[in-house]
Design an enzyme around this catalytic site. Structure first.
Site, PDB file in Angstrom:
ATOM      1  N   CYS A   5       0.866  -1.179   0.000  1.00 47.16           N
ATOM      2  CA  CYS A   5       0.000   0.000   0.000  1.00 47.16           C
ATOM      3  C   CYS A   5       0.900   1.226   0.000  1.00 47.16           C
ATOM      4  O   CYS A   5       2.124   1.103   0.056  1.00 47.16           O
ATOM      5  CB  CYS A   5      -1.005  -0.010   1.148  1.00 47.16           C
ATOM      6  SG  CYS A   5      -0.325   0.186   2.795  1.00 47.16           S
ATOM      7  N   CYS A  79      -2.193   1.230  -4.709  1.00 45.38           N
ATOM      8  CA  CYS A  79      -0.977   1.759  -5.341  1.00 45.38           C
ATOM      9  C   CYS A  79      -0.514   0.863  -6.476  1.00 45.38           C
ATOM     10  O   CYS A  79       0.672   0.778  -6.773  1.00 45.38           O
ATOM     11  CB  CYS A  79       0.137   1.926  -4.326  1.00 45.38           C
ATOM     12  SG  CYS A  79       0.653   0.386  -3.564  1.00 45.38           S
ATOM     13  N   CYS A  83       3.682  -0.432  -8.695  1.00 41.42           N
ATOM     14  CA  CYS A  83       4.272  -1.736  -8.430  1.00 41.42           C
ATOM     15  C   CYS A  83       4.833  -2.328  -9.718  1.00 41.42           C
ATOM     16  O   CYS A  83       4.117  -2.443 -10.706  1.00 41.42           O
ATOM     17  CB  CYS A  83       3.208  -2.667  -7.845  1.00 41.42           C
ATOM     18  SG  CYS A  83       3.886  -4.169  -7.166  1.00 41.42           S
TER      19      CYS A  83
END
Length: 128
Positions: A5, A79, A83
């Site tokens: 996160c 998010c 990534c």
């Protein structure tokens, strides 16, 4: 298993805590954040303590390419765009309310939703 996160201070820490608690050493658990906070959200720590899971010693960590590469599952929580994506990994995006700035009363429902998702994830892994 990697939980990600933004601040690695609430959702991902609670998810990692539940997975470690429920799966034990059957699963290697990591958590990280794209912009890690200085500390884990105290309301998340308290909410988890209420259900017998201690995440008080957890510390926010920065998301690294290596953490993603060494994980079979990558679960993002708000998010997903930051990534890194690698072939052969299982990516899940869990839409969960951010507990940042909320008190323990508001964090409890988020905690409970995370627990349900982690239990379902364990069942999925066990079925494989």
């Amino acid at each position: 298993m990697l939980f990600v996160c933004v601040h690695n201070a609430g959702r991902s820490q609670m998810a990692a805590g539940f997975l470690s608690h429920l799966a034990g050493d059957r699963v290697e658990v990591r958590s990280a954040g794209s912009l890690p906070a200085d500390q884990v959200n105290p309301a998340a720590v308290e909410a988890m303590r209420e259900v017998g899971v201690d995440i008080a010693a957890a510390r926010p960590k920065v998301l690294t390419t290596e953490a993603v590469q060494s994980s079979d599952y990558v679960i993002t929580m708000g998010c997903g765009d930051v990534c890194p994506v690698f072939p052969g990994k299982r990516y899940l995006d869990w839409t969960l309310e951010d507990p940042a700035g909320k008190g323990v009363t508001s964090v409890r429902p988020i905690r409970d939703e995370i627990e349900q998702r982690v239990r379902a994830l364990i069942a999925e892994i066990d079925a494989r």
